[in-house]
Design an enzyme around this catalytic site. Sequence first.
Site, PDB file in Angstrom:
ATOM      1  N   SER A 175       0.838  -1.192   0.000  1.00 36.80           N
ATOM      2  CA  SER A 175       0.000   0.000   0.000  1.00 36.80           C
ATOM      3  C   SER A 175       0.885   1.259   0.000  1.00 36.80           C
ATOM      4  CB  SER A 175      -0.954  -0.028   1.194  1.00 36.80           C
ATOM      5  OG  SER A 175      -1.918   0.976   1.106  1.00 36.80           O
ATOM      6  N   ARG A 245     -11.912   6.664  10.011  1.00 39.75           N
ATOM      7  CA  ARG A 245     -11.537   5.252   9.986  1.00 39.75           C
ATOM      8  C   ARG A 245     -12.615   4.400   9.336  1.00 39.75           C
ATOM      9  NH1 ARG A 245      -7.654   1.685   9.280  1.00 39.75           N
ATOM     10  NH2 ARG A 245      -7.886  -0.212  10.517  1.00 39.75           N
ATOM     11  N   ASP A 344      -8.919  -5.972  -5.032  1.00 40.67           N
ATOM     12  CA  ASP A 344      -8.462  -4.704  -4.440  1.00 40.67           C
ATOM     13  C   ASP A 344      -8.951  -3.568  -5.329  1.00 40.67           C
ATOM     14  OD1 ASP A 344      -7.158  -2.514  -3.388  1.00 40.67           O
ATOM     15  OD2 ASP A 344      -5.147  -3.389  -3.472  1.00 40.67           O
ATOM     16  N   HIS A 377      -8.303  -4.830  -0.541  1.00 42.15           N
ATOM     17  CA  HIS A 377      -6.979  -4.240  -0.322  1.00 42.15           C
ATOM     18  C   HIS A 377      -6.264  -4.875   0.862  1.00 42.15           C
ATOM     19  CE1 HIS A 377      -3.831  -1.276  -0.663  1.00 42.15           C
ATOM     20  NE2 HIS A 377      -4.053  -0.816   0.556  1.00 42.15           N
ATOM     21  N   ASP A 378      -7.011  -5.266   1.874  1.00 38.59           N
ATOM     22  CA  ASP A 378      -6.407  -5.857   3.077  1.00 38.59           C
ATOM     23  C   ASP A 378      -5.709  -7.187   2.805  1.00 38.59           C
ATOM     24  OD1 ASP A 378      -6.805  -3.920   4.948  1.00 38.59           O
ATOM     25  OD2 ASP A 378      -8.476  -4.901   5.976  1.00 38.59           O
TER      26      ASP A 378
END
Length: 415
Positions: A175, A245, A344, A377-378
């Site tokens: 990232s 967040r 992602d 993405h994680d």
Amino acid sequence: MGTTPLSTATKADIITPSSEATIPTGSVGFVRPQLVRFDEPLELTSGQVLPQYELAVETYGELNAERSNAVLICHALNASHHVAGMSADNPRDVGWWDNMVGPGKAVDTDRYFVIGVNNIGSCFGSTGPASINPATGKPWGAAFPVLTVEDWVRAQARLADYFGIECFAAVMGGSLGGMQALSWSITCPERLRHCVVIASTPRLSAQNIGFNEVARRSIISDPQFHGGDYYEHGVVPVHGLSVARMIGHITYLSDETMAQRFGRQQREPGHNGAFHYGYGVEFEVESYLRYQGEKFSRYFDANTYLLITRALDYFDPARNHNGDLAKALEPAKADFLLVSFTTDWRFPPERSREIVKSLLNNQTAVTYAEIDAPHGHDAFLLEDARYHAVVQGYFDRIAVSLGLPERRLTTGVLA
């Protein structure tokens, strides 16, 4: 260079646990960070100057006599120097890439000397907005200098000097960490042999910048923000940080993952068996996001969030080359590994392929893997056997090229 070590970067950073402590197979064990102080001013891309600063660092493994086996790990937005192992102060605090780094793991600390560094501007030990401004004797707050990815790379290069490392075996990150690795290949091309860029991008899309702006606006609009000087008021912009967040967390997960975890499941009905329709927490996904937001607001700094997301927005190596990424990457001398993940949508595979195409246009050696994984993405943080096998295979090749010891087989780890 003007560096003052506050502790020594050796095996002493790995803490010997008590006899009752259990160290999982493949873990580097109990670790404690060190601070390295730099008294020489750091000139920033903005034209501002940081008069002095400290970097929080953790190290794993041993630096060989040739100083050729060092690997630098660059962190993403809300991570830190705590890459692997268990915190000596809290055994439940496990490094954010512990599944990747350790004895016998993909980045094998039996063979490599791994450095995890916390960037300036962060809130996990390195100099940042909550640190004291030597000119005022008060926290920097909103006055902390604007930062770029290139500023972090220059600070990290000084850290390499501190360790006596002329050239890293690899610089690696996912990232935002991948942006730093890519910048290393351009900014300091002679100082890394391999560049490992995972789930990253050569620049943010307008949509990504938009997500960042909405998150920043939620913080700035919080009444407790006080123009960034909330430290003096003894408060924290909790609501703004929580919403920021929540926005970010949604973008890190795939639609498939959210559907599997939560679907449209609602919370338990009230005492009379009826759902209370309105604006409270009704759906499980709402409860999850609120929990993540509230937890984040207890440990992350709002000014740090603003700084780092702006650094994300600014990153664009091709900007000074009329948008020509291949031209921007011409200085790179390293071999590359790029990994992307099919779901992602924050940093989609197309962006990694764009980097690969530019490197191939420059006839630069590059290995590319596109992993079909459902996690969004994680995925770069998770333990996917195919993904880890790609990284492990690449680092095995690096080890052979450097004449490092053969891999020691470890139970439960890919071999």
